[in-house]
Each structure stands twice: as structure tokens, then as C-alpha cells.
Scaffold this motif. Sequence first.
Motif, PDB file in Angstrom:
ATOM      1  N   ILE A 116       0.830  -1.201   0.000  1.00 30.26           N
ATOM      2  CA  ILE A 116       0.000   0.000   0.000  1.00 30.26           C
ATOM      3  C   ILE A 116       0.867   1.256   0.000  1.00 30.26           C
ATOM      4  O   ILE A 116       0.535   2.264  -0.620  1.00 30.26           O
ATOM      5  CB  ILE A 116      -0.976  -0.011   1.208  1.00 30.26           C
ATOM      6  N   TYR A 117       2.021   1.191   0.686  1.00 31.74           N
ATOM      7  CA  TYR A 117       2.952   2.320   0.674  1.00 31.74           C
ATOM      8  C   TYR A 117       3.602   2.465  -0.699  1.00 31.74           C
ATOM      9  O   TYR A 117       3.724   3.566  -1.238  1.00 31.74           O
ATOM     10  CB  TYR A 117       4.041   2.133   1.727  1.00 31.74           C
ATOM     11  N   GLY A 118       4.059   1.354  -1.248  1.00 33.05           N
ATOM     12  CA  GLY A 118       4.731   1.388  -2.538  1.00 33.05           C
ATOM     13  C   GLY A 118       3.821   1.886  -3.648  1.00 33.05           C
ATOM     14  O   GLY A 118       4.232   2.703  -4.485  1.00 33.05           O
ATOM     15  N   PHE A 119       2.581   1.406  -3.657  1.00 32.48           N
ATOM     16  CA  PHE A 119       1.650   1.827  -4.704  1.00 32.48           C
ATOM     17  C   PHE A 119       1.317   3.306  -4.548  1.00 32.48           C
ATOM     18  O   PHE A 119       1.243   4.051  -5.531  1.00 32.48           O
ATOM     19  CB  PHE A 119       0.378   0.984  -4.629  1.00 32.48           C
ATOM     20  N   GLY A 120       1.130   3.744  -3.298  1.00 30.85           N
ATOM     21  CA  GLY A 120       0.815   5.144  -3.059  1.00 30.85           C
ATOM     22  C   GLY A 120       1.934   6.067  -3.493  1.00 30.85           C
ATOM     23  O   GLY A 120       1.710   7.057  -4.208  1.00 30.85           O
ATOM     24  N   VAL A 121       3.159   5.762  -3.083  1.00 34.13           N
ATOM     25  CA  VAL A 121       4.299   6.613  -3.445  1.00 34.13           C
ATOM     26  C   VAL A 121       4.559   6.531  -4.954  1.00 34.13           C
ATOM     27  O   VAL A 121       4.957   7.526  -5.576  1.00 34.13           O
ATOM     28  CB  VAL A 121       5.552   6.213  -2.642  1.00 34.13           C
ATOM     29  N   GLY A 122       4.330   5.367  -5.555  1.00 32.27           N
ATOM     30  CA  GLY A 122       4.495   5.248  -6.997  1.00 32.27           C
ATOM     31  C   GLY A 122       3.558   6.187  -7.748  1.00 32.27           C
ATOM     32  O   GLY A 122       3.963   6.849  -8.716  1.00 32.27           O
ATOM     33  N   LEU A 123       2.301   6.274  -7.298  1.00 33.07           N
ATOM     34  CA  LEU A 123       1.359   7.188  -7.927  1.00 33.07           C
ATOM     35  C   LEU A 123       1.742   8.642  -7.660  1.00 33.07           C
ATOM     36  O   LEU A 123       1.572   9.507  -8.529  1.00 33.07           O
ATOM     37  CB  LEU A 123      -0.063   6.915  -7.415  1.00 33.07           C
ATOM     38  N   ILE A 124       2.253   8.906  -6.448  1.00 32.52           N
ATOM     39  CA  ILE A 124       2.714  10.260  -6.143  1.00 32.52           C
ATOM     40  C   ILE A 124       3.882  10.637  -7.058  1.00 32.52           C
ATOM     41  O   ILE A 124       4.017  11.785  -7.494  1.00 32.52           O
ATOM     42  CB  ILE A 124       3.126  10.378  -4.666  1.00 32.52           C
ATOM     43  N   TYR A 125       4.726   9.664  -7.366  1.00 35.01           N
ATOM     44  CA  TYR A 125       5.844   9.914  -8.284  1.00 35.01           C
ATOM     45  C   TYR A 125       5.312  10.353  -9.656  1.00 35.01           C
ATOM     46  O   TYR A 125       5.812  11.319 -10.246  1.00 35.01           O
ATOM     47  CB  TYR A 125       6.698   8.661  -8.425  1.00 35.01           C
ATOM     48  N   LEU A 126       4.293   9.650 -10.147  1.00 39.73           N
ATOM     49  CA  LEU A 126       3.707  10.029 -11.430  1.00 39.73           C
ATOM     50  C   LEU A 126       3.060  11.409 -11.348  1.00 39.73           C
ATOM     51  O   LEU A 126       3.142  12.210 -12.292  1.00 39.73           O
ATOM     52  CB  LEU A 126       2.671   8.989 -11.861  1.00 39.73           C
ATOM     53  N   LEU A 127       2.425  11.681 -10.206  1.00 38.12           N
ATOM     54  CA  LEU A 127       1.780  12.977 -10.014  1.00 38.12           C
ATOM     55  C   LEU A 127       2.801  14.106  -9.915  1.00 38.12           C
ATOM     56  O   LEU A 127       2.545  15.236 -10.352  1.00 38.12           O
ATOM     57  CB  LEU A 127       0.916  12.945  -8.756  1.00 38.12           C
ATOM     58  N   SER A 128       3.961  13.788  -9.347  1.00 40.51           N
ATOM     59  CA  SER A 128       4.953  14.832  -9.099  1.00 40.51           C
ATOM     60  C   SER A 128       5.636  15.323 -10.370  1.00 40.51           C
ATOM     61  O   SER A 128       6.209  16.415 -10.387  1.00 40.51           O
ATOM     62  CB  SER A 128       6.023  14.322  -8.130  1.00 40.51           C
ATOM     63  N   ILE A 171      -2.512  18.662  -2.342  1.00 38.19           N
ATOM     64  CA  ILE A 171      -3.913  18.257  -2.506  1.00 38.19           C
ATOM     65  C   ILE A 171      -3.990  16.902  -3.217  1.00 38.19           C
ATOM     66  O   ILE A 171      -4.735  16.002  -2.808  1.00 38.19           O
ATOM     67  CB  ILE A 171      -4.700  19.326  -3.295  1.00 38.19           C
ATOM     68  N   GLY A 172      -3.194  16.761  -4.282  1.00 38.60           N
ATOM     69  CA  GLY A 172      -3.181  15.488  -4.996  1.00 38.60           C
ATOM     70  C   GLY A 172      -2.699  14.341  -4.124  1.00 38.60           C
ATOM     71  O   GLY A 172      -3.231  13.227  -4.193  1.00 38.60           O
ATOM     72  N   SER A 173      -1.707  14.612  -3.296  1.00 40.08           N
ATOM     73  CA  SER A 173      -1.180  13.576  -2.394  1.00 40.08           C
ATOM     74  C   SER A 173      -2.234  13.148  -1.383  1.00 40.08           C
ATOM     75  O   SER A 173      -2.390  11.949  -1.102  1.00 40.08           O
ATOM     76  CB  SER A 173       0.061  14.100  -1.673  1.00 40.08           C
ATOM     77  N   VAL A 174      -2.969  14.120  -0.836  1.00 43.93           N
ATOM     78  CA  VAL A 174      -4.043  13.801   0.113  1.00 43.93           C
ATOM     79  C   VAL A 174      -5.095  12.925  -0.553  1.00 43.93           C
ATOM     80  O   VAL A 174      -5.531  11.906   0.009  1.00 43.93           O
ATOM     81  CB  VAL A 174      -4.688  15.093   0.658  1.00 43.93           C
ATOM     82  N   LEU A 175      -5.501  13.297  -1.758  1.00 42.79           N
ATOM     83  CA  LEU A 175      -6.538  12.548  -2.466  1.00 42.79           C
ATOM     84  C   LEU A 175      -6.058  11.153  -2.858  1.00 42.79           C
ATOM     85  O   LEU A 175      -6.791  10.162  -2.704  1.00 42.79           O
ATOM     86  CB  LEU A 175      -6.988  13.320  -3.710  1.00 42.79           C
ATOM     87  N   PHE A 233      -5.306  12.121   9.523  1.00 42.12           N
ATOM     88  CA  PHE A 233      -4.209  11.318   8.975  1.00 42.12           C
ATOM     89  C   PHE A 233      -4.037  11.579   7.478  1.00 42.12           C
ATOM     90  O   PHE A 233      -2.908  11.575   6.966  1.00 42.12           O
ATOM     91  CB  PHE A 233      -4.452   9.835   9.224  1.00 42.12           C
ATOM     92  N   SER A 234      -5.129  11.803   6.771  1.00 41.50           N
ATOM     93  CA  SER A 234      -5.031  12.082   5.340  1.00 41.50           C
ATOM     94  C   SER A 234      -4.239  13.365   5.088  1.00 41.50           C
ATOM     95  O   SER A 234      -3.414  13.428   4.171  1.00 41.50           O
ATOM     96  CB  SER A 234      -6.435  12.209   4.736  1.00 41.50           C
ATOM     97  N   LEU A 235      -4.478  14.377   5.925  1.00 42.29           N
ATOM     98  CA  LEU A 235      -3.740  15.633   5.778  1.00 42.29           C
ATOM     99  C   LEU A 235      -2.251  15.426   6.069  1.00 42.29           C
ATOM    100  O   LEU A 235      -1.387  15.982   5.375  1.00 42.29           O
ATOM    101  CB  LEU A 235      -4.321  16.693   6.717  1.00 42.29           C
ATOM    102  N   LEU A 236      -1.969  14.613   7.077  1.00 40.74           N
ATOM    103  CA  LEU A 236      -0.566  14.323   7.395  1.00 40.74           C
ATOM    104  C   LEU A 236       0.107  13.560   6.261  1.00 40.74           C
ATOM    105  O   LEU A 236       1.283  13.809   5.945  1.00 40.74           O
ATOM    106  CB  LEU A 236      -0.480  13.527   8.697  1.00 40.74           C
ATOM    107  N   TRP A 237      -0.617  12.614   5.646  1.00 40.69           N
ATOM    108  CA  TRP A 237      -0.059  11.882   4.511  1.00 40.69           C
ATOM    109  C   TRP A 237       0.291  12.845   3.383  1.00 40.69           C
ATOM    110  O   TRP A 237       1.290  12.662   2.672  1.00 40.69           O
ATOM    111  CB  TRP A 237      -1.049  10.825   4.002  1.00 40.69           C
ATOM    112  N   GLY A 238      -0.525  13.871   3.212  1.00 40.31           N
ATOM    113  CA  GLY A 238      -0.231  14.853   2.177  1.00 40.31           C
ATOM    114  C   GLY A 238       1.084  15.564   2.417  1.00 40.31           C
ATOM    115  O   GLY A 238       1.915  15.700   1.504  1.00 40.31           O
ATOM    116  N   PHE A 239       1.300  16.006   3.655  1.00 44.73           N
ATOM    117  CA  PHE A 239       2.567  16.677   3.986  1.00 44.73           C
ATOM    118  C   PHE A 239       3.751  15.718   3.853  1.00 44.73           C
ATOM    119  O   PHE A 239       4.828  16.101   3.380  1.00 44.73           O
ATOM    120  CB  PHE A 239       2.510  17.232   5.407  1.00 44.73           C
TER     121      PHE A 239
END
Length: 287
Positions: free
Chosen positions: A44-56, A68-72, A111-117
Motif C-alpha cells: 500500500i505504501y509502494g503503490f501510493g508513493v508510486g502514484l505520487i511519483y507520477l503525479l509529481s 492536494i493530490g497527495s491527500v486525495l 491522517f489524510s492531511l498528514l499523509w499529504g505533507f
Amino acid sequence: MFYHFVWYFYLFSFIGWCAEVGYAAVVTKKFVNRGFLLGPFCPIYGFGVGLIYLLSVPFSKNLIVLWIGSVLVTSGIELITGFAMDKLFHNKWWDYSDFPLNIGGYICVPFSLLWGFACVAVVKLIFPFTDKLIDWIPYSVGTLLAVLLGIILAADAVLSILTALGLNKRLERMDRLAKKLEGYSQKFTDKMTRTVQSAAEFCEGVGDRISDGKNRLKEKWDRGRTSEDLSGDAPGEEKEEYEKIAQKSSIFQRRLINAFPHMKPRRNLSHLEAIRSKTQHSKKKKD
């Protein structure tokens, strides 16, 4: 880009596992192999960060949009994963129900807001280093390692799914036995009530006889057997089988139970607690 996504998935699945294990070590003062998989990966961490990489890639310079994208993204992954695993295995593997602004206990706004930061920090501070690390590995070697890791993770996932399904079947067996024992208990209660009422009708004022009759029935129940007056039922065997099922578990099921100390089955929670109690008791005896 897909190549980097795959390696970010592996890398941060491992880092996420390390974070979970470290947190558990601080809280419990002992090593706990956290996560659904047997190996040192929390996908779940790997998939999340992988998508954040694409978003970044397009939004790395716009921190507000990135946050905002990271939170979502992280909230969506956690919500979908938690809901899907709940429906598939009938277990709530984590629970935010005690936190404010939660959705079904799967996610909560704080927690969602913290994940965004956290994700913004990863993009700005860690991605530059990990990009260089991934590019440092020869592409052919990296591709081969990625395929091998994929095979290992797939095998691990199959084993872990079978373990979770086996645990569910075990809880269902315990529930069937518990219902049978409950039926025996109800029969005993009804029979004892009728016996006492009959004794009261015919032996009014003879308290000692009534008490003796109740004690004899109670002794029969405690011995796990009843007389012909109780329809020949023998709950002793069910009690013994229930205890054996609660005590006997595979190493994979014990690991899964320890990995999710707050796991809440939709049904049979009391039976899971019985397994936890037996597991902890056995471990104390070994220690």
C-alpha cells in the motif's frame, strides 16, 4: 517512467514496512512483522508513493496542487484497499473509528492531511536521491531484478491470501461449535428450570432437595456430559474441539494475527480473541 514507477513501488513498499515495524517496536518494545504479506513489503505504501511519483512529474513545482493530490491519492488508496480487504476477508484490518472525521473507519481526515505533507516531503527531499539510485543500476540488471521481485511478491501474496482465508474458515468452525454449545447450554437451562419448577410444585418447602437436584445437574454439565434426561447430548467433545482449534494455529496465521493487533472480523470477534489468548499463553509458557 513505468520502470521508475515499478522500482518506487518496491523501494517504498520496503521503506513502509520498515516504518511499520519501527513504530510497532516503539509501542510494543518488540519486533513485529507488520503488513499483510509475509515478506518485508507493505504494497500500500509502494503503490501510493508510486502514484505520487507520477503525479509529481507535472506538479512538483506547485506544492499546493501536489499536496492536494497527495491527500486525495493516499486517502483513495487507503479507502479502496481497506474496503476491498474488508469485503474479501470479512475483516477490518485497521480502524480509524475512534478518530474524528473518519469514513467507515478506513480513513480519517487528520491522517489524510498528514499523509499529504509526508508525500510532499518525500517528493522534495527523497525523490532526487532515489532517482539517482535507480538510474545508477544498469537497466538490464534492474529489469531482471524487478521481474524476480515481482515473482516473489506474487507468491507471497498467494500464500498470504490463503492464510487469511484459512483463518476465516477456522473462525467459522469455532463459531459453529460455539453455537452448538450454546444450544446445549439452553437445553440444560430449560431442563433445569423445568426440573426445579416440578420439584417446587411437588416438594414445596423442601429446599434442600431442590438444591441437591440443581447441584447434580450442574455437576453433569461441568463434566461435559448429561444424562438421558438431557436427550443424550454430549457438549464435552465440542468444548474440547473448540479449545484445540483456538490453540492450534499455523505460523503464518499467528504472524498475521500479530501483524494486525487491531484487526476486527465482521463476525466471530470473540473467537479471534480466544485464539489471541491461547497464542499469547503458549508463547509465555515457551518463554
